[in-house]
Design a protein around this motif. Structure first.
Motif, PDB file in Angstrom:
ATOM      1  N   HIS A   1      78.910  74.667 128.003  1.00 27.92           N
ATOM      2  CA  HIS A   1      79.254  75.942 127.377  1.00 27.92           C
ATOM      3  C   HIS A   1      79.934  76.880 128.368  1.00 27.92           C
ATOM      4  CE1 HIS A   1      76.207  74.812 124.193  1.00 27.92           C
ATOM      5  NE2 HIS A   1      77.253  75.187 123.492  1.00 27.92           N
ATOM      6  N   LEU A   2      79.468  76.865 129.619  1.00 25.61           N
ATOM      7  CA  LEU A   2      80.109  77.707 130.635  1.00 25.61           C
ATOM      8  C   LEU A   2      81.552  77.271 130.880  1.00 25.61           C
ATOM      9  CD1 LEU A   2      77.303  78.207 133.330  1.00 25.61           C
ATOM     10  CD2 LEU A   2      78.242  79.913 131.756  1.00 25.61           C
ATOM     11  N   ILE A   3      81.751  75.956 130.958  1.00 25.81           N
ATOM     12  CA  ILE A   3      83.115  75.452 131.167  1.00 25.81           C
ATOM     13  C   ILE A   3      83.990  75.804 129.974  1.00 25.81           C
ATOM     14  CG2 ILE A   3      84.515  73.383 131.498  1.00 25.81           C
ATOM     15  CD1 ILE A   3      82.039  72.098 132.823  1.00 25.81           C
ATOM     16  N   PHE A   4      83.423  75.685 128.782  1.00 27.10           N
ATOM     17  CA  PHE A   4      84.197  75.960 127.575  1.00 27.10           C
ATOM     18  C   PHE A   4      84.664  77.411 127.542  1.00 27.10           C
ATOM     19  CE2 PHE A   4      84.798  76.787 123.028  1.00 27.10           C
ATOM     20  CZ  PHE A   4      85.641  75.734 122.709  1.00 27.10           C
ATOM     21  N   GLU A   5      83.835  78.312 128.083  1.00 25.75           N
ATOM     22  CA  GLU A   5      84.221  79.721 128.111  1.00 25.75           C
ATOM     23  C   GLU A   5      85.466  79.937 128.959  1.00 25.75           C
ATOM     24  OE1 GLU A   5      80.853  81.890 129.445  1.00 25.75           O
ATOM     25  OE2 GLU A   5      79.684  81.539 127.620  1.00 25.75           O
TER      26      GLU A   5
ATOM     27  N   LEU B   1      93.236  83.641 129.480  1.00 20.34           N
ATOM     28  CA  LEU B   1      93.106  83.165 130.855  1.00 20.34           C
ATOM     29  C   LEU B   1      93.925  81.901 131.078  1.00 20.34           C
ATOM     30  CD1 LEU B   1      89.285  83.701 131.483  1.00 20.34           C
ATOM     31  CD2 LEU B   1      91.187  85.081 132.348  1.00 20.34           C
ATOM     32  N   ILE B   2      93.840  80.982 130.136  1.00 23.43           N
ATOM     33  CA  ILE B   2      94.546  79.713 130.271  1.00 23.43           C
ATOM     34  C   ILE B   2      96.056  79.912 130.244  1.00 23.43           C
ATOM     35  CG2 ILE B   2      95.011  77.528 129.083  1.00 23.43           C
ATOM     36  CD1 ILE B   2      92.443  77.547 130.667  1.00 23.43           C
ATOM     37  N   GLN B   3      96.505  80.895 129.482  1.00 22.85           N
ATOM     38  CA  GLN B   3      97.943  81.125 129.342  1.00 22.85           C
ATOM     39  C   GLN B   3      98.598  81.419 130.687  1.00 22.85           C
ATOM     40  OE1 GLN B   3      98.885  84.175 126.538  1.00 22.85           O
ATOM     41  NE2 GLN B   3     101.093  83.844 126.655  1.00 22.85           N
ATOM     42  N   ASP B   4      97.873  82.145 131.553  1.00 19.74           N
ATOM     43  CA  ASP B   4      98.438  82.527 132.850  1.00 19.74           C
ATOM     44  C   ASP B   4      98.011  81.601 133.980  1.00 19.74           C
ATOM     45  OD1 ASP B   4      99.661  84.720 131.652  1.00 19.74           O
ATOM     46  OD2 ASP B   4      97.852  85.954 131.892  1.00 19.74           O
ATOM     47  N   ALA B   5      97.168  80.614 133.674  1.00 19.30           N
ATOM     48  CA  ALA B   5      96.647  79.743 134.728  1.00 19.30           C
ATOM     49  C   ALA B   5      97.669  78.678 135.111  1.00 19.30           C
ATOM     50  CB  ALA B   5      95.362  79.074 134.257  1.00 19.30           C
ATOM     51  N   GLU B   6      97.530  78.182 136.334  1.00 18.67           N
ATOM     52  CA  GLU B   6      98.395  77.100 136.780  1.00 18.67           C
ATOM     53  C   GLU B   6      97.995  75.798 136.099  1.00 18.67           C
ATOM     54  OE1 GLU B   6      98.289  76.825 140.971  1.00 18.67           O
ATOM     55  OE2 GLU B   6      99.185  78.807 141.322  1.00 18.67           O
ATOM     56  N   PHE B   7      98.956  74.887 136.033  1.00 15.85           N
ATOM     57  CA  PHE B   7      98.738  73.623 135.336  1.00 15.85           C
ATOM     58  C   PHE B   7      97.567  72.853 135.936  1.00 15.85           C
ATOM     59  CE2 PHE B   7      99.636  69.049 134.912  1.00 15.85           C
ATOM     60  CZ  PHE B   7      99.629  68.944 133.532  1.00 15.85           C
ATOM     61  N   ASP B   8      97.468  72.846 137.270  1.00 15.49           N
ATOM     62  CA  ASP B   8      96.392  72.097 137.929  1.00 15.49           C
ATOM     63  C   ASP B   8      95.022  72.638 137.534  1.00 15.49           C
ATOM     64  OD1 ASP B   8      98.220  70.496 139.138  1.00 15.49           O
ATOM     65  OD2 ASP B   8      98.152  71.515 141.090  1.00 15.49           O
ATOM     66  N   LEU B   9      94.919  73.957 137.378  1.00 17.43           N
ATOM     67  CA  LEU B   9      93.642  74.549 136.989  1.00 17.43           C
ATOM     68  C   LEU B   9      93.275  74.154 135.563  1.00 17.43           C
ATOM     69  CD1 LEU B   9      91.230  76.385 137.400  1.00 17.43           C
ATOM     70  CD2 LEU B   9      92.672  78.339 136.744  1.00 17.43           C
ATOM     71  N   VAL B  10      94.255  74.179 134.692  1.00 11.85           N
ATOM     72  CA  VAL B  10      94.002  73.779 133.305  1.00 11.85           C
ATOM     73  C   VAL B  10      93.525  72.332 133.253  1.00 11.85           C
ATOM     74  CG1 VAL B  10      95.042  73.432 131.036  1.00 11.85           C
ATOM     75  CG2 VAL B  10      95.685  75.425 132.412  1.00 11.85           C
TER      76      VAL B  10
ATOM     77  N   VAL C   1      89.867  72.127 134.433  1.00 13.00           N
ATOM     78  CA  VAL C   1      88.925  72.588 133.409  1.00 13.00           C
ATOM     79  C   VAL C   1      88.760  71.523 132.327  1.00 13.00           C
ATOM     80  CG1 VAL C   1      88.548  74.292 131.593  1.00 13.00           C
ATOM     81  CG2 VAL C   1      89.369  75.024 133.840  1.00 13.00           C
ATOM     82  N   THR C   2      89.864  70.928 131.923  1.00 13.51           N
ATOM     83  CA  THR C   2      89.811  69.882 130.898  1.00 13.51           C
ATOM     84  C   THR C   2      89.000  68.684 131.378  1.00 13.51           C
ATOM     85  OG1 THR C   2      91.989  70.552 130.095  1.00 13.51           O
ATOM     86  CG2 THR C   2      91.196  68.390 129.423  1.00 13.51           C
ATOM     87  N   ASP C   3      89.238  68.271 132.611  1.00 12.16           N
ATOM     88  CA  ASP C   3      88.503  67.128 133.169  1.00 12.16           C
ATOM     89  C   ASP C   3      87.011  67.434 133.283  1.00 12.16           C
ATOM     90  OD1 ASP C   3      90.835  65.706 133.366  1.00 12.16           O
ATOM     91  OD2 ASP C   3      91.140  66.111 135.506  1.00 12.16           O
ATOM     92  N   ASP C   4      86.691  68.660 133.737  1.00 11.17           N
ATOM     93  CA  ASP C   4      85.278  69.041 133.868  1.00 11.17           C
ATOM     94  C   ASP C   4      84.582  69.017 132.513  1.00 11.17           C
ATOM     95  OD1 ASP C   4      85.650  69.393 136.555  1.00 11.17           O
ATOM     96  OD2 ASP C   4      85.740  71.591 136.488  1.00 11.17           O
ATOM     97  N   LEU C   5      85.250  69.569 131.521  1.00  6.49           N
ATOM     98  CA  LEU C   5      84.659  69.617 130.185  1.00  6.49           C
ATOM     99  C   LEU C   5      84.441  68.212 129.633  1.00  6.49           C
ATOM    100  CD1 LEU C   5      83.760  71.556 127.943  1.00  6.49           C
ATOM    101  CD2 LEU C   5      86.078  71.425 127.014  1.00  6.49           C
ATOM    102  N   SER C   6      85.407  67.345 129.855  1.00  3.31           N
ATOM    103  CA  SER C   6      85.291  65.968 129.375  1.00  3.31           C
ATOM    104  C   SER C   6      84.159  65.234 130.085  1.00  3.31           C
ATOM    105  CB  SER C   6      86.618  65.240 129.593  1.00  3.31           C
ATOM    106  OG  SER C   6      86.509  63.882 129.233  1.00  3.31           O
TER     107      SER C   6
END
Length: 291
Positions: free
Chosen positions: A31-35, A41-50, A53-58
């Motif tokens: 749930h914390l990762i999903f937040e 936030l994602i719109q302005d984030a760098e591709f690597d960060l996105v 986050v996706t990998d962590d959530l998975s």
């Protein structure tokens, strides 16, 4: 506490055999990762960060699912399920709930098939059909399920065809039971019964193909159930080949193979194709009151 720390605590709890505690930590971390997936936030984030986050959530989500599966009770044996289903049938009959009794009955038949008790399975299927007849228009889906279960259980015969014809007469010809998707499904099972019987009674082959299968394929394409259409076309090809009618079989097989190249968003046309948004939930002409 951060998601990373919660995941670590979950790993430790899992190693210690504390499954419920591990699941709680993983769920909280997820749930914390999903937040973090806040749109702004994602719109302005760098591709690597996105990507991170996706990998962590998975990763954390998969850990949570694995623990959840381990917490589930072991699956019951077929014998245990059969005993429960018998009890369900008896209880439903005692309370007069014929629909529930029929539902439990054909599921009992399936379970007894797993146990290689064909005599018991046939008895359960037949009882389910008898009850489905009594429920009648009160549950059209039950009629489809109960009848098709018995039809496919029986060896190809005049009886299996007669049952399919009875099912179709109810689900296609009767106004109060008609629905285009259910009707197409019934036609599909009827076509299979006719085609399989035609393999052993070849004088019925042309009727099974031209009088039943073609109509069923048209109905299936009409509701975009092209997988069913393809299955019937391949079955027709096999039936024709068994009778030595290879050139006709080749044409049916070629028609079936056309479906392999079709994709939802392409312009390629499949015979009889109707877009989902063109489907009308109307009664067939023969079922209208104004005739």
């Amino acid at each position: 506490m951060s998601a990373e720390e919660l995941e670590r605590l979950g790993d430790e709890a899992l190693c210690a055999g504390q499954l419920e505690k591990a699941l709680d930590h993983y769920d909280t971390a997820r749930h914390l990762i999903f937040e973090t997936f806040d749109a702004e936030l994602i719109q302005d984030a760098e591709f690597d960060l996105v990507c991170k986050v996706t990998d962590d959530l998975s990763r954390v989500g998969e850990k949570a699912r694995d623990v959840w599966r381990k917490l589930q009770p072991p699956p019951k044996s077929a014998a245990e399920r059969a005993g429960e289903l018998r009890a369900n049938v008896d209880e439903a009959m005692a309370t007069g709930d014929l629909a529930d009794a029929s539902h439990a009955g054909f599921r009992l038949g399936e379970t007894l098939e797993e146990l290689n008790d064909r005599e018991g399975a046939e008895s359960a299927y037949r009882r389910a059909v008898v009850l489905a007849r009594q429920v009648d228009a009160g549950d059209p889906e039950l009629m489809l399920a109960a009848f098709s279960s018995l039809i496919h259980f029986l060896s190809p015969s005049e009886e299996s065809v007669a049952l399919a014809q009875e099912m179709v007469a109810n689900l296609i010809d009767r106004r109060e039971m008609y629905h285009p998707m259910r009707a197409a499904d019934a036609a599909y099972h009827w076509a299979i019964a006719e085609l399989k019987f035609a393999e052993v009674a070849q004088h019925r082959m042309d009727h099974a193909i031209d009088g039943v299968a073609r109509q069923a394929i048209e109905m299936l394409d009409g509701i975009c159930f092209h997988k069913g259409s393809q299955t019937l076309q391949r079955l027709v090809a096999g039936v024709l080949r068994s009778a030595g009618r290879d050139s006709e079989a080749d044409q049916w097989q070629a028609d079936a193979d056309k479906y392999e190249d079709w994709e939802w968003f392409m312009e390629q046309e499949i015979p009889g194709h109707v877009h989902l948004w063109d489907i009308r939930i109307d009664l067939p002409t023969h079922g209208r009151e104004d005739e």
